[in-house]
Design a protein around this motif. Sequence first.
Motif, PDB file in Angstrom:
ATOM      1  N   ARG A  58       0.779  -0.761   0.164  1.00 31.22           N
ATOM      2  CA  ARG A  58      -0.001  -0.373  -0.166  1.00 31.22           C
ATOM      3  C   ARG A  58       1.211   1.454   0.007  1.00 31.22           C
ATOM      4  N   THR A  59       0.477   1.996  -0.862  1.00 32.93           N
ATOM      5  CA  THR A  59       1.028   3.022  -1.084  1.00 32.93           C
ATOM      6  C   THR A  59       0.715   4.348  -0.098  1.00 32.93           C
ATOM      7  N   PHE A  60       0.979   5.795  -0.110  1.00 32.99           N
ATOM      8  CA  PHE A  60       0.950   6.850   0.549  1.00 32.99           C
ATOM      9  C   PHE A  60       1.614   7.729   0.143  1.00 32.99           C
ATOM     10  N   ALA A  61       1.153   8.997  -0.144  1.00 26.46           N
ATOM     11  CA  ALA A  61       2.156  10.520  -0.369  1.00 26.46           C
ATOM     12  C   ALA A  61       2.365  10.844   0.993  1.00 26.46           C
ATOM     13  N   ILE A  62       3.533  11.413   1.320  1.00 23.31           N
ATOM     14  CA  ILE A  62       3.819  12.256   2.566  1.00 23.31           C
ATOM     15  C   ILE A  62       4.143  13.556   2.172  1.00 23.31           C
ATOM     16  N   PRO A  63       2.998  14.034   3.586  1.00 23.60           N
ATOM     17  CA  PRO A  63       2.245  15.382   2.747  1.00 23.60           C
ATOM     18  C   PRO A  63       3.357  16.344   2.775  1.00 23.60           C
ATOM     19  N   ASP A  64       2.921  17.531   1.631  1.00 19.61           N
ATOM     20  CA  ASP A  64       4.080  18.636   2.099  1.00 19.61           C
ATOM     21  C   ASP A  64       5.447  17.840   1.860  1.00 19.61           C
ATOM     22  N   THR A  65       5.477  16.756   0.481  1.00 22.29           N
ATOM     23  CA  THR A  65       7.158  16.248   0.836  1.00 22.29           C
ATOM     24  C   THR A  65       6.897  16.104  -1.234  1.00 22.29           C
ATOM     25  N   ASP A  66       7.824  15.282  -1.796  1.00 24.46           N
ATOM     26  CA  ASP A  66       8.563  14.850  -2.422  1.00 24.46           C
ATOM     27  C   ASP A  66       8.392  12.926  -2.898  1.00 24.46           C
ATOM     28  N   ARG A  68       6.736   8.708  -1.059  1.00 24.77           N
ATOM     29  CA  ARG A  68       6.122   9.198  -1.004  1.00 24.77           C
ATOM     30  C   ARG A  68       6.607   7.534  -0.488  1.00 24.77           C
ATOM     31  N   VAL A  69       5.797   7.117   0.446  1.00 24.51           N
ATOM     32  CA  VAL A  69       6.142   6.179   1.160  1.00 24.51           C
ATOM     33  C   VAL A  69       5.020   4.487   0.783  1.00 24.51           C
ATOM     34  N   ARG A  70       5.143   2.957   0.647  1.00 28.05           N
ATOM     35  CA  ARG A  70       5.057   1.892   0.031  1.00 28.05           C
ATOM     36  C   ARG A  70       5.206   0.705   1.750  1.00 28.05           C
ATOM     37  N   LEU A  71       4.215   0.693   1.591  1.00 23.82           N
ATOM     38  CA  LEU A  71       3.732  -0.229   3.243  1.00 23.82           C
ATOM     39  C   LEU A  71       4.358  -1.416   2.293  1.00 23.82           C
ATOM     40  N   ASP A  72       5.149  -2.280   2.680  1.00 26.73           N
ATOM     41  CA  ASP A  72       5.724  -3.317   2.408  1.00 26.73           C
ATOM     42  C   ASP A  72       4.897  -4.918   2.849  1.00 26.73           C
ATOM     43  N   ALA A  73       5.401  -4.983   4.513  1.00 26.61           N
ATOM     44  CA  ALA A  73       5.019  -6.443   5.201  1.00 26.61           C
ATOM     45  C   ALA A  73       4.411  -5.713   6.291  1.00 26.61           C
ATOM     46  N   VAL A  74       4.098  -6.840   7.407  1.00 24.96           N
ATOM     47  CA  VAL A  74       4.570  -6.745   8.693  1.00 24.96           C
ATOM     48  C   VAL A  74       4.341  -8.008   8.946  1.00 24.96           C
ATOM     49  N   TRP A  75       4.684  -7.769  10.022  1.00 32.64           N
ATOM     50  CA  TRP A  75       4.743  -9.282  11.458  1.00 32.64           C
ATOM     51  C   TRP A  75       4.110  -9.276  12.599  1.00 32.64           C
ATOM     52  N   TYR A  76       3.925  -9.637  13.092  1.00 32.90           N
ATOM     53  CA  TYR A  76       2.967  -9.311  15.220  1.00 32.90           C
ATOM     54  C   TYR A  76       3.957 -10.186  15.614  1.00 32.90           C
ATOM     55  N   SER A  77       5.008 -10.302  15.859  1.00 38.65           N
ATOM     56  CA  SER A  77       5.474 -10.611  16.524  1.00 38.65           C
ATOM     57  C   SER A  77       4.999 -10.613  18.264  1.00 38.65           C
ATOM     58  N   PRO A  78       5.215 -11.690  18.571  1.00 40.19           N
ATOM     59  CA  PRO A  78       5.241 -11.285  19.837  1.00 40.19           C
ATOM     60  C   PRO A  78       5.726 -10.335  21.350  1.00 40.19           C
ATOM     61  N   LEU A  79       7.005 -10.128  21.014  1.00 38.04           N
ATOM     62  CA  LEU A  79       7.831  -9.189  21.368  1.00 38.04           C
ATOM     63  C   LEU A  79       7.870  -7.688  20.205  1.00 38.04           C
TER      64      LEU A  79
END
Length: 413
Positions: A58-66, A68-79
């Motif tokens: 999923r990709t979003f623009a970082i406001p007021d900049t050129d 963009r941030v893409r969320l690649d993956a998430v790991w729900y570790s217990p830590l």
Amino acid sequence: MRTLLWLVILLLLAGCSSGYKPGTYGSQRVEEPAEYARRAIPGWARAEQEGLVVALDRTFAIPDTDARVRLDAVWYSPLRTYVLYTTTGSPFMATWIETDWGIGMGDWGPNPYWHGYGAFSAEGFHQVMILPPVERPLSADAVTVEVTKWYAMTPAKRDLAEPGTHYAPLVFELPVREEYLDPAPEQFPLDLEGTGLGRTLRVDRLEVSVGQARLHGRITLLPGEHDPALGADLVFGDTARDMVDFDREPDGSFIATFEPPDEWPVPVRLKLHGIGFATEQVLEAVIPWGQFGGQEVVVEPADLVVMPFYDGAYRLHKVDERGVSFEIMKPDRLPRVTPTYSIPKVEFIGPGGETVTNMQTGGGHIGEGKQGVSYLFADEASPAMRAADEITVRLIHPEAVLDLDETWMLVDR
């Protein structure tokens, strides 16, 4: 636990759209985002193998900049919850994060790992957001994350001073399901016990899951000693993992939590460094304050003021008009019980009973290559006390450590 080394990486690949060039301090270059995650996060590789790393894309623009941030993956570790992300255009790191179930990585700095400030590939700049672990039972099928602060990367500054901090709120949701969470751990009953200088460590169970390893046991101390702590690593195969949490009960029983392995099954050993504990002792000595005349003096061995403590001691090292420092002395042998580098509460007592307890303190390097503790009290002391011939110092309930160097085989497989 391993001390976090705040390495500044100031790098962009030659040919990237931003025009930055590779840096020389803590630089990392990878072929893809997941390669950085496998390097930086203990257990990520195994979590991938077990299907617990959830792809996002999923990709979003970082406001007021050129950027963009893409969320690649998430790991729900217990830590922790780890979110791998990539920024393109200008490279940014998320540095102040809030979630609807707790606070993420704080404002103390942008680097969550000792591996350096992220990594670059042809896709952009890669880093990981560190969030609290989600808890069972799940109350929703999505969690909300808000990033309010970013650090901009620069090619030639270790302190990230240019262009520096950027405040730009970005809110997104992460999907969460029961099947994304850590499965039940494997259990290994143990029956191991060892005694060093009268203190006993017993371990009776090891649990290993994808996201953590937990060691159960008990520490027994001598009378007048309490609040034991374990200094140890778990070694999986040839890879040592840090302790990240230590829960202790009043009876000395404990659960020590360690970073997880990347490969499993492998042999597991306990690398034992020591056992720390608190004491009820009060150490006292008289400092011949007047002979130093308010001058900064490194105390010569002939002028020693020494407070013995188990096998070690606190030795007066430096005196000046502001206060004093004590070198921590340790014999060159193991096992041994000596002072820790934690800073004991202190009382400085002058003529007429004037007592100073509120002061600036420090622990660690105290000058001339020595390690110890320092106390600065001059701003709190009266002129009469600063002009006294003698000042009594009392160290209140200093902490001690039983230093060891042992390896115990826990699971041989």
